[in-house]
Design an enzyme around this catalytic site. Sequence first.
Site: not given
Ligand code: NAD
Ligand code: DAU
Length: 369
Positions: A140-142, A165, A169
């Site tokens: 992630t970019d975080e 989190y 990562k």
């Molecule tokens: P998600 O939470 O939707 O899915 C995570 C999946 O991993 C689920 O299916 C869960 O059951 C599985 N999991 C969790 N713990 C596990 C374990 N110990 N063993 C096996 N499976 C397990 O997450 P996502 O949003 O699809 O993110 C996927 C990956 O991409 C993560 O590594 C996250 O850090 C990264 N990522 C997410 C975003 C985003 O915006 N969602 C952006 C950048 C990177």
């Molecule tokens: O940048 C990549 C990341 O993006 C991933 O690594 C994470 O897995 C993914 O969850 C996401 O993280 P964020 O914290 O940016 O996503 P989230 O959807 O939780 O929140 C997006 C923005 O919206 C953040 O500034 C918090 C705000 N927010 C979030 C929720 C859930 C609200 O204002 N209200 C809400 O109810």
Amino acid sequence: MKKNESHRRFLVTGGAGFIGGNFVAKVLSEELGEVLVLDKFTYAGHRATLSGWEGHRAFRLVEGDIGDRKLARQLLLDFQPTYLVNFAAESHVDRSIESADDFIATNIVGTYALMDEALSYWSDLTGEARQTFRFHHVSTDEVYGSLGATGAFSERTAYAPNSPYAASKAASDHLVRAYERTHQLPAVVTNCSNNYGPYQFPEKLIPVVLLSALEGKPIPVYGDGLNVRDWLYVEDHCDAILAVLAHGNVGETYNVGGRAEMTNLDLIHTLFDCLRDQADLIREHTEYPTDIDYRSLIEFVADRPGHDRRYAIDSSKIQRELGWTPKENLRTGLGKTVAWYITHLEWCREVLKDNYDRRRLGLEKKAQS
Ligand code: NAD
Ligand code: DAU
């Protein structure tokens, strides 16, 4: 990556989650190879996300933990993957504020165990299989922390994670880097910005806003709503991972982003526009009214502790070196996403049932048992 490369075998961890599920769909629908999903089915992982692929000749699903070394070893030996793509993680910042236990266990310890098994597997490979194998860590970019009003994260930006989190990562990224440098594990890392699209669990901003707006319930906006995220349609992220698997350089990291920065408030208003544009679809597929003034539902609530102000990704490296570029812009991608949620409310109900009551998370740390 070319079609019909059926000798490619993808071991996809976390394949029942949001991005992993979209990745599996892309590999199978584009006939890029065979898929074996390893997923623990946490609150965020659901069979319903993969139900369309049950019975597909190139698809298998195993329930298990990436930290279970015995299982990982057996799957690696049996399946002989060309690629191991590690999506499995605890992914929600708010949950990591309440308790980081699962984040440390999966994102750090689990990734370490999986990678160590991957190293043993790869060490015994020979010939083309050894040359081609990749351990692809999805990150992630975080990990880079928060930006001021200008600038963007590049691959050279120093890590400065702010949430538990992000720190988990970052730790896993460092372990992957160390395994490549020390043991020559052919590993690559991608650091991606905020994804959106189908199958995102209704705890993240976009599905939270869409469900609440449809139901006429308050929409919680953290702080002043002016935090900026750089949004990328999930399929574009999957394409970037495929490009890195096929042509990326071992040991390198690639930043992936949409150059689609928006404040949370502007994003929410864009979602309202999409909902209004799709009023006919709402009437066709749901019982919800379409005459709601969505703006009146916005409720400013307490800020997220440690809330990163702004993310923006400089993805010029992957664009220049691998020719990847996003296909969707924010308006087209959000339009598709809104249509998907309107027509998949049953999926939302199923993944939420007995699992998450949609209460606000992450305001305080919970006492540990
Ligand atoms: P998600 O939470 O939707 O899915 C995570 C999946 O991993 C689920 O299916 C869960 O059951 C599985 N999991 C969790 N713990 C596990 C374990 N110990 N063993 C096996 N499976 C397990 O997450 P996502 O949003 O699809 O993110 C996927 C990956 O991409 C993560 O590594 C996250 O850090 C990264 N990522 C997410 C975003 C985003 O915006 N969602 C952006 C950048 C990177
Ligand atoms: O940048 C990549 C990341 O993006 C991933 O690594 C994470 O897995 C993914 O969850 C996401 O993280 P964020 O914290 O940016 O996503 P989230 O959807 O939780 O929140 C997006 C923005 O919206 C953040 O500034 C918090 C705000 N927010 C979030 C929720 C859930 C609200 O204002 N209200 C809400 O109810």
